[in-house]
Structure formats: structure tokens, C-alpha cells
Design an enzyme around this catalytic site. Structure first.
Site, PDB file in Angstrom:
ATOM      1  N   ASP A 172       0.834  -1.321   0.091  1.00 15.23           N
ATOM      2  CA  ASP A 172      -0.058  -0.091   0.126  1.00 15.23           C
ATOM      3  C   ASP A 172       0.731   1.144   0.280  1.00 15.23           C
ATOM      4  O   ASP A 172       0.320   2.364  -0.044  1.00 15.23           O
ATOM      5  CB  ASP A 172      -0.974  -0.077   1.072  1.00 15.23           C
ATOM      6  N   TYR A 264      10.641   4.542   0.578  1.00 18.10           N
ATOM      7  CA  TYR A 264      11.545   3.550   1.229  1.00 18.10           C
ATOM      8  C   TYR A 264      12.840   3.554   0.552  1.00 18.10           C
ATOM      9  O   TYR A 264      13.971   2.984   1.099  1.00 18.10           O
ATOM     10  CB  TYR A 264      10.989   2.020   0.917  1.00 18.10           C
TER      11      TYR A 264
HETATM   12  N1  LIG Z   1       2.404  -4.870   2.232  1.00 19.08           N
HETATM   13  C1  LIG Z   1       2.195  -3.610   2.820  1.00 19.08           C
HETATM   14  O1  LIG Z   1       2.109  -2.597   2.292  1.00 19.08           O
HETATM   15  C2  LIG Z   1       1.551  -3.654   4.165  1.00 19.08           C
HETATM   16  C3  LIG Z   1       1.056  -2.530   4.867  1.00 19.08           C
HETATM   17  C4  LIG Z   1       0.699  -2.631   5.986  1.00 19.08           C
HETATM   18  C5  LIG Z   1       1.039  -3.698   6.822  1.00 19.08           C
HETATM   19  N2  LIG Z   1       1.664  -4.638   6.362  1.00 19.08           N
HETATM   20  C6  LIG Z   1       1.695  -6.072   7.041  1.00 19.08           C
HETATM   21  O2  LIG Z   1       0.721  -6.432   7.332  1.00 19.08           O
HETATM   22  C7  LIG Z   1       0.915  -7.446   8.583  1.00 19.08           C
HETATM   23  C8  LIG Z   1       0.174  -6.972   9.560  1.00 19.08           C
HETATM   24  O3  LIG Z   1       0.599  -5.928   9.991  1.00 19.08           O
HETATM   25  P1  LIG Z   1       0.125  -5.573  11.794  1.00 19.08           P
HETATM   26  O4  LIG Z   1       0.990  -4.501  12.316  1.00 19.08           O
HETATM   27  O5  LIG Z   1      -1.290  -5.591  12.001  1.00 19.08           O
HETATM   28  O6  LIG Z   1       0.892  -6.758  12.494  1.00 19.08           O
HETATM   29  P2  LIG Z   1       0.438  -7.520  13.904  1.00 19.08           P
HETATM   30  O7  LIG Z   1       1.614  -7.683  14.728  1.00 19.08           O
HETATM   31  O8  LIG Z   1      -1.048  -7.050  14.726  1.00 19.08           O
HETATM   32  O9  LIG Z   1       0.161  -9.119  13.494  1.00 19.08           O
HETATM   33  C9  LIG Z   1      -0.996  -9.379  12.587  1.00 19.08           C
HETATM   34  C10 LIG Z   1      -1.725 -10.846  13.182  1.00 19.08           C
HETATM   35  O10 LIG Z   1      -0.850 -11.716  12.637  1.00 19.08           O
HETATM   36  C11 LIG Z   1      -0.907 -13.022  13.329  1.00 19.08           C
HETATM   37  N3  LIG Z   1      -0.008 -13.929  12.827  1.00 19.08           N
HETATM   38  C12 LIG Z   1       1.583 -13.992  13.287  1.00 19.08           C
HETATM   39  N4  LIG Z   1       1.888 -15.257  12.713  1.00 19.08           N
HETATM   40  C13 LIG Z   1       0.847 -15.853  12.329  1.00 19.08           C
HETATM   41  C14 LIG Z   1       0.827 -17.205  11.551  1.00 19.08           C
HETATM   42  N5  LIG Z   1       1.939 -17.983  11.489  1.00 19.08           N
HETATM   43  N6  LIG Z   1      -0.448 -17.675  11.642  1.00 19.08           N
HETATM   44  C15 LIG Z   1      -1.511 -17.098  11.564  1.00 19.08           C
HETATM   45  N7  LIG Z   1      -1.587 -15.725  12.375  1.00 19.08           N
HETATM   46  C16 LIG Z   1      -0.209 -15.148  12.559  1.00 19.08           C
HETATM   47  C17 LIG Z   1      -0.829 -12.259  14.691  1.00 19.08           C
HETATM   48  O11 LIG Z   1      -1.123 -13.108  15.766  1.00 19.08           O
HETATM   49  C18 LIG Z   1      -1.535 -11.004  14.690  1.00 19.08           C
HETATM   50  O12 LIG Z   1      -2.711 -10.981  15.040  1.00 19.08           O
HETATM   51  C19 LIG Z   1       2.550  -7.302   8.829  1.00 19.08           C
HETATM   52  O13 LIG Z   1       3.219  -8.301   8.155  1.00 19.08           O
HETATM   53  C20 LIG Z   1       2.688  -5.764   7.974  1.00 19.08           C
HETATM   54  O14 LIG Z   1       4.192  -5.703   7.651  1.00 19.08           O
HETATM   55  C21 LIG Z   1       2.011  -4.798   5.010  1.00 19.08           C
HETATM   56  O1  LIG Z   2       5.689   1.683  10.346  1.00 19.74           O
HETATM   57  P1  LIG Z   2       4.469   1.228  10.436  1.00 19.74           P
HETATM   58  O2  LIG Z   2       3.766  -0.108  10.893  1.00 19.74           O
HETATM   59  O3  LIG Z   2       3.269   2.219  10.655  1.00 19.74           O
HETATM   60  O4  LIG Z   2       4.129   1.002   8.684  1.00 19.74           O
HETATM   61  C1  LIG Z   2       4.914   0.048   8.120  1.00 19.74           C
HETATM   62  C2  LIG Z   2       4.042  -0.235   6.754  1.00 19.74           C
HETATM   63  O5  LIG Z   2       4.284   1.230   5.950  1.00 19.74           O
HETATM   64  C3  LIG Z   2       3.788   1.288   4.840  1.00 19.74           C
HETATM   65  O6  LIG Z   2       2.133   1.123   4.899  1.00 19.74           O
HETATM   66  C4  LIG Z   2       1.625   2.249   5.144  1.00 19.74           C
HETATM   67  C5  LIG Z   2       1.129   3.025   4.088  1.00 19.74           C
HETATM   68  O7  LIG Z   2       1.958   3.021   2.826  1.00 19.74           O
HETATM   69  C6  LIG Z   2       0.711   4.389   4.609  1.00 19.74           C
HETATM   70  O8  LIG Z   2       0.182   5.076   3.351  1.00 19.74           O
HETATM   71  C7  LIG Z   2      -0.168   4.144   5.702  1.00 19.74           C
HETATM   72  O9  LIG Z   2      -1.386   3.550   4.993  1.00 19.74           O
HETATM   73  O10 LIG Z   2       0.075   3.384   6.656  1.00 19.74           O
HETATM   74  C8  LIG Z   2       0.601   2.175   6.072  1.00 19.74           C
HETATM   75  C9  LIG Z   2       0.968   1.312   7.468  1.00 19.74           C
HETATM   76  O11 LIG Z   2       1.555   2.179   8.023  1.00 19.74           O
HETATM   77  C10 LIG Z   2       4.325   0.100   3.823  1.00 19.74           C
HETATM   78  O12 LIG Z   2       3.751  -0.185   2.673  1.00 19.74           O
HETATM   79  C11 LIG Z   2       4.076  -1.352   4.816  1.00 19.74           C
HETATM   80  O13 LIG Z   2       4.531  -2.236   3.882  1.00 19.74           O
HETATM   81  C12 LIG Z   2       4.659  -1.144   5.806  1.00 19.74           C
HETATM   82  O14 LIG Z   2       4.244  -2.292   6.597  1.00 19.74           O
HETATM   83 MN   LIG Z   3       4.345  -1.999   1.549  1.00 15.99          MN
END
Ligand SMILES: NC(=O)c1ccc[n+]([C@@H]2O[C@H](COP(=O)([O-])OP(=O)(O)OC[C@H]3O[C@@H](n4cnc5c(N)ncnc54)[C@H](O)[C@@H]3O)[C@@H](O)[C@H]2O)c1
Ligand SMILES: O=P(O)(O)OC[C@H]1O[C@H](O[C@H]2[C@H](O)[C@@H](O)[C@@H](O)O[C@@H]2CO)[C@H](O)[C@@H](O)[C@@H]1O
Ligand SMILES: [Mn+2]
Length: 447
Positions: A172, A264
Site C-alpha cells: 500500500d 523507502y
Molecule cells: N504490504 C504492505 O504494504 C503492508 C502494509 C501494512 C501492513 N503490512 C503488513 O501486514 C501485517 C500485519 O501488520 P500488523 O501491524 O497488523 O501486525 P500484527 O503484529 O498485528 O500481526 C497481525 C496478526 O498476525 C498474526 N500472526 C502472526 N503469525 C501468524 C501465523 N503464523 N498464522 C496466523 N496468524 C499469525 C498475529 O497473531 C497478529 O494477530 C505485517 O506483516 C505488516 O508488515 C503490509
Molecule cells: O511503521 P508502520 O507499521 O506504521 O508502517 C509500516 C508499513 O508502512 C507502509 O504502509 C503504510 C502506508 O503506505 C501508508 O500510506 C499508511 O496507510 O500506513 C501504512 C501502514 O502504516 C508499507 O507499505 C508497509 O509495507 C509497512 O508495513
Molecule cells: Mn508495503
């Protein structure tokens, strides 16, 4: 697959899940659901999210069943989509990832540098084991993955689930940046479309096109963001580290005339500056635990205590739905279900899309998305500067996946040495040995 759909949110305890649930309510007209299942390997936080979801759906989506479970069969049987957002090792391991690297004078970051390496080594087995379960119960379900570090997860899922075109890794960040560009242009985000290339969290916007006129706003944005204050102001009101990130974008744009960088890239192009401004006792993981995460779960506690949303301060309001994270994944699922062919940035194999980059690299590029998956737009040849950076980053990512799948210490060491945020054989080894110590329950054994 036919409407109304069944979806599973994997990592249901995530702080992002409430926003996704609200978005699914708002989009029920375009993307109607019959069942939503929250699945997690922990119960405590997911139960809270589930209780919130039940109140929300009772009031706004009674026709959709909501189930909360820690059982894979219940979660993945007869589903059309899985929205994946797990954090293997949770925030406590993210804190370790960030602080251990900083102890060795290197960048500590969630998905970049040494931190991203440690996180990738945890995420690969966790995400791939879940997808194997999904495939066992719903062989044709679409797996839309947010779980980070998405670049490394994408490289691993490409290898393990060969040709499984229903697994799409997404991010995102570009959509977050585009929201920012739209404000600077005085446009709505859905009026502009990116042309972009790179690896995840390591890419460049090459054009920002007006969907109606085709005008490219990139030159105008380039000028606009050269003024530091223009890059923040009220354009991205969020917490300090994100404000700093968007402020720093101006510096990158002044130094690099071509394209507009993903935020990034600051970590890879200015690692020295970033490390000098990090606090090794209080990193982003601490900020998130003390900030957004605490706020989200306090909100859930209040709603659960109240037992309702309508008429309370947490009543979902349409104009408050501007949640890039939730919007992106729901829009993507909608594009697949309705076979719209809309353009999304997705990670997909480089099959000549970028002609002078290694074949097979999981490049993040604009793709038309529909019921048959992603159809990437052609990019062609990229400049030497970006090619050099990307080939090095890909070699690091590839070696990380190799190290994880083969249990190879040497390849893990090579990967860290290659990473632009480490870039030193002795430092790489010292960081690797410290990470191995604290990741015993998550990483494969490295020999
Ligand atoms: N791709 C992106 O751009 C983007 C954007 C925002 C967040 N994220 C990712 O989304 C994920 C969630 O972020 P968050 O801050 O809510 O994390 P979080 O610490 O709240 O974890 C999310 C959930 O995953 C669960 N979990 C962990 N390992 C697991 C497993 N093996 N099986 C089932 N459940 C499991 C945890 O218990 C937790 O409830 C992270 O990987 C974060 O980096 C990605
Ligand atoms: O440091 P965090 O956990 O707040 O954010 C890490 C994530 O940052 C990006 O997602 C952002 C997004 O790009 C921004 O627009 C807004 O929606 O907040 C998001 C989450 O904070 C990144 O794309 C993710 O991969 C990271 O996990
Ligand atoms: Mn991302």
C-alpha cells in the site's frame, strides 16, 4: 466463483483488520459477501477484533456471516479469497529486528536492510505454511498477500507455488504516496494512475497520468516536492516518523532529477543519514506499539463495552473511510471478482517486462487485474543507475530466500553482506549471529 463471496482474513488480530471490515461494509454493493472468517494463530487480540466485527456486521451487514477461529479448516474451507496480513513473531520481534541492526551501526527497519532480512526469514515459512493450508481446502481461492516483507515473500511464493497465478503480493506504499500526490495536484486519488517500476519498497514512479486526459503530472510534482515544506504540511498528517519520511522525499527529489522515488528508497540511498537519526532505544516498533496499535485496541475495547456503533463516536462514516490500506486490497478483490481489468501495482515475474533486468525477478509494476489474474504493462529498458541498484537488491532477496529454503548459513551471510544497508562482511556476520540467537523459534536452522 460467484457473488456473494466468502473471504478469510488471515492475521485477523491485525490492527488493520477493523479498517478492512469497515471497507467491506462500504463496498458491499460492488463486492457482496456471504461469509467472512477471521483466522489467527493467537486468540486474545483476534477475539477483540472479532467482537468488534460482530457488532459492525450486526448493524451494517446482517446478511454476511462472520466467524472467528484459530482452526485452519474452518478458516479456509469453501472460500473465494484470503486476505493475508500476518506478522510472524509479532511486534516484539520487529523491535528486535530494528534494535539489533542499530546495535551494529546499521539501519534497523521493518522491511528494509538487516531488519527486513530477519523478518523475511520468519515470514517465508509462516506465510507459505498458511498458503499450503489454503490450497488444501480451497485450491482456487485468491490469495491477496500484504504480509511483509512482501518482496521476499513474493520471491518465496513464486518458487514454492509455481505458476499459481491466484497468489498476488501487494503493497500500500505507492497508493499511500499517490494519495499524497493527488492532494498536491488538487485531484481525487482515483483520477490519477501510476506508471512505476522496481522491487517492493524499492521503486520509482515514472509517470503520474490523468486517467481522463492522459496528461503526465510527474514534472509538476517533481517541482512541487522540491520545496521541503510542500512535502508535508497538511498533506500527510500522521505520526512523526511518517512526517519525517515524507519530508525527506524532498531531499531525494532534489538529488535525483529522474522519476519520483518510493519513500523507502531513503533507506538504501542515504543509510548513513538514516542511522544517524535513529534512536536505538526507541524505534518505529515502539512508536507503533505505543501509538496506532494501542489506539486501535482501545477503540475496540470501547465499542465492545458499548455494545454498539450506531450513535456512538465510532459510528463508521462514509467520508472517514479513506483508508488506503483497506481500500487497496478490497479494490483489488473487486477487480478480480468483477473482471474489471483496472490497473494496480502488483508484484509479478519479470518475463521481459523490464528488458534489461534479470528474468524471474518479482518486479512491482502496473498490471491490469481481472478474473484471470494480473496482466503487467510493458516497461522496457531502465537506466543503468536503477538497474544496478535493483540487480543488487534482487541478489540480496534471492539469497535470503535461498538461505531460508536451504538452511544455508553461508547464503544468509552473503545476503546480508550484499544488502546496501549493511555492506560489510564482518558486520553482516555479527548481525546474523545475533539474529540467529533470538529467532530460534521462527527461522529454519542455518548450517
Ligand atoms: N504490504 C504492505 O504494504 C503492508 C502494509 C501494512 C501492513 N503490512 C503488513 O501486514 C501485517 C500485519 O501488520 P500488523 O501491524 O497488523 O501486525 P500484527 O503484529 O498485528 O500481526 C497481525 C496478526 O498476525 C498474526 N500472526 C502472526 N503469525 C501468524 C501465523 N503464523 N498464522 C496466523 N496468524 C499469525 C498475529 O497473531 C497478529 O494477530 C505485517 O506483516 C505488516 O508488515 C503490509
Ligand atoms: O511503521 P508502520 O507499521 O506504521 O508502517 C509500516 C508499513 O508502512 C507502509 O504502509 C503504510 C502506508 O503506505 C501508508 O500510506 C499508511 O496507510 O500506513 C501504512 C501502514 O502504516 C508499507 O507499505 C508497509 O509495507 C509497512 O508495513
Ligand atoms: Mn508495503
Amino acid at each position: 466463483m460467484k457473488a456473494p463471496y466468502a473471504i478469510s482474513i488471515v492475521g485477523g488480530g491485525s490492527r488493520y483488520t477493523p479498517g478492512i471490515l469497515r471497507m467491506l461494509v462500504a463496498e458491499k454493493g460492488r463486492f457482496p459477501l456471504r461469509k467472512i472468517t477471521l483466522y489467527d494463530n493467537e486468540a486474545e487480540r483476534q477475539d477483540k477484533v472479532g467482537a468488534y466485527g460482530k457488532i459492525l456486521f450486526q448493524e451494517y451487514y446482517p446478511e454476511c456471516e462472520i466467524i472467528v477461529t484459530n482452526d485452519a479448516k474452518t478458516a479456509f474451507e469453501d472460500i473465494d479469497f484470503a486476505f493475508m496480513q500476518i506478522r510472524a513473531g509479532r511486534m516484539k520481534m520487529r523491535e528486535m529486528d530494528e534494535k539489533i541492526a542499530l546495535r551494529h551501526g546499521c539501519l534497523g527497519q521493518e522491511t528494509c536492510g538487516a531488519g527486513g532480512f530477519a523478518y523475511g526469514m520468519r515470514s517465508i515459512p509462516a506465510v507459505c505454511d498458511i498458503i499450503k493450508d489454503i490450497r488444501k481446502y480451497s485450491p482456487e481461492a485468491w490469495v491477496l498477500n500484504y504480509s511483509n516483507p512482501a518482496a521476499i515473500v513474493a520471491e518465496a511464493t513464486k518458487r514454492i507455488f509455481k505458476d499459481d497465478f491466484r497468489i498476488i503480493n501487494i503493497c500500500d506504499m505507492p497508493i499511500g504516496i499517490m494519495g499524497f500526490y493527488a492532494k498536491a495536484l488538487g485531484k481525487r486519488p482515483d483520477e490519477i494512475e501510476p506508471r512505476y517500476f522496481g522491487l517492493n519498497h524499492f521503486g520509482w514512479f515514472t509517470q503520474i497520468l490523468d486517467k481522463k486526459t492522459g496528461e503526465d503530472y510527474l514534472p509538476r510534482l517533481h517541482e512541487f516536492f522540491k520545496t521541503p515544506m510542500a512535502a508535508v504540511g497538511d498533506l500527510h498528517p500522521t505520526d512523526k516518523s511518517w512526517m519525517d519520511t515524507f519530508k525527506f522525499m524532498s531531499k531525494m527529489i532534489q538529488d535525483y532529477e529522474d522519476y519520483l522515488p518510493n519513500t523507502y528508497l531513503q533507506y538504501y540511498l542515504y543509510p548513513k543519514h538514516i542511522v544517524e537519526h535513529e534512536d536505538s532505544n526507541y524505534t518505529r516498533a515502539n512508536e507503533v506499539m505505543d501509538g496506532p496499535e494501542k489506539k486501535t485496541f482501545a477503540m475496540l475495547d470501547e465499542v465492545i463495552a458499548e455494545g454498539k456503533l450506531k450513535g456512538t463516536k465510532y459510528e463508521p462514516k462514509p467520508d472517514e473511510l479513506a483508508d488506503g490500506h483497506a481500500g487497496y486490497i478490497v479494490d483489488l478483490a473487486t477487480a478480480i471478482a468483477n473482471n474489471t481489468g483496472d490497473v494496480f501495482l502488483c508484484m509479478t515475474e519479470n518475463t521481459g517486462i523490464i528488458s534489461n533486468l534479470t528474468e524471474g525477478m518479482m518486479v512491482e509494476v502496473p498490471c491490469h487485474v481481472g478474473i484471470n489474474g494480473v496482466e503487467p504493462l510493458n516497461i522496457g529498458e531502465i537506466p543503468t543507475f536503477q538497474k544496478g541498484l535493483l540487480e543488487n537488491q534482487f541478489a540480496y532477496e534471492k539469497l535470503t530466500v535461498d538461505a531460508c529454503l536451504e538452511g544455508s548459513y553461508k547464503k544468509a551471510w552473503n545476503a546480508l553482506t550484499l544488502n546496501r544497508c549493511v555492506n560489510d562482511t564482518d558486520v553482516a556476520k555479527a548481525i546474523l549471529d545475533d539474529y540467529i540467537e533470538v529467532n530460534k523459534e521462527y527461522w529454519p536452522e542455518l548450517k
